[in-house]
Design an enzyme around this catalytic site. Structure first.
Site: not given
Length: 323
Positions: A154-155, A236, A260, A265, A285, A287
């Site tokens: 999808r992305i 990721r 990103d 994290e 991060h 996004g």
């Protein structure tokens, strides 16, 4: 119900329109990040419903065993940070809308923003200008360049659509289903893995992290890339072999990266290997971090709480706990 929301760094959630869905409940919101079991257990001792901000906090067995009042964890998207078996053993329902019907347009937009920023050296040029230097180099245009999309989901499909507007050629690599979808949408599929990495001017990763995709991009793959090329990762960090990206950038193939996501994290150490390289654009991060995306995501998260309260839970990941 007593509801706790973790990791709302900028106290954003209480300002969302969908926050009204929690009216009548006792809601506690934490704005800092804590991972230590002892401290989390203290914060969550009375919590009945735990709301997670995506994967910011790991919810592990040692913690779950101590949360005797917890009945529901409500979040959105994938859940590698949650011990589902421990949830079930402790009678905790996990609800997570997997939003399979639409992409995160925010993540797709950030991906393309990073491509432009890295290719035109925007952060570096801004830093130089602020220090009193007028122009520090020559960037590269996107028109007629080849954008390689690793996994056309999808992305990835949204990013491919943006690339068309910039007159980029798009080629795809991934599984059979991914490649078939790309062909149906009129995009090229690379003749092979080596060709994909060697001929792409920009490679962007859009694959979920599973055990079988961990480390799927190797040092050998990166070494095939052009010295003028860019590697983008908004998915990721662990999709790339550990340590391979920093070493490849130091060796000059690829010539640039925009990332990103990170192995651990949040990143609070300015000495992180990628942060020290001049040919890397790094973001923390971001996004999914937009007001519009938060409104969408937390509307789903709060709907799951309302449904649970009514005795009709939705998007249940561990339905066996209900039995």
């Amino acid at each position: 119900m007593k509801i706790t929301i973790l990791d709302d760094y900028f106290d954003t959630i209480r300002g969302l329109a969908c926050f009204s869905k929690l009216d009548g409940h006792a809601v506690t919101i934490w704005n800092d990040h804590v991972q230590e079991t002892e401290r989390l257990a203290g914060r969550l001792a009375d919590t009945e419903v735990l709301v997670l901000m995506r994967e910011r906090t790991k919810i592990e067995e040692a913690l779950l065993d101590r949360l005797k009042n917890l009945r529901l964890i409500s979040q959105r998207s994938v859940y590698p940070h949650i011990d589902v078996e421990a949830c079930t053993r402790n009678g905790v329902v996990l609800c997570s809308n997997m939003h399979r019907d639409m992409p995160s347009f925010a993540a797709a937009e950030l991906t393309f923003g990073l491509i432009i920023a890295a290719m035109r050296q925007i952060p570096q040029q801004m830093a130089a200008l602020a220090s009193g230097t007028w122009q520090i180099g020559v960037g590269r245009s996107l028109r007629y360049k080849t954008l390689g999309i690793y996994s056309y989901g999808r992305i990835g499909a949204a990013v491919a659509g943006y690339a068309r507007a910039f007159d980029m050629r798009v080629q795809v690599w991934g599984g059979e289903t991914s490649c078939a979808r790309a062909r149906e949408d009129g995009f090229d599929v690379a003749g092979g893995r080596e060709e994909f990495f060697a001929t792409s001017d920009v490679v962007t990763l859009h694959t979920r992290l599973y055990p079988e995709t961990r480390g799927m991009v190797s040092a050998g793959d990166l070494a095939l890339m052009k010295p003028t090329s860019l590697l983008v990762n908004t998915s990721r960090a662990a999709l790339i072999e550990e340590g391979a990206l920093a070493e490849a950038l130091a060796a000059g193939r690829p010539g640039m990266a925009a990332v990103d996501v990170y192995e651990e994290e949040p990143v609070l150490d300015g000495a992180h290997p990628l942060l020290t390289l001049p040919n890397v654009v790094c973001t923390p991060h971001l996004g999914y971090v937009t007001h519009e995306e938060f409104e969408l995501q937390f509307s789903d998260v709060f709907d799951q709480i309302v449904a649970f309260e009514k005795g009709q839970p939705i998007n249940v990941i561990n339905p066996e706990v209900l039995r």
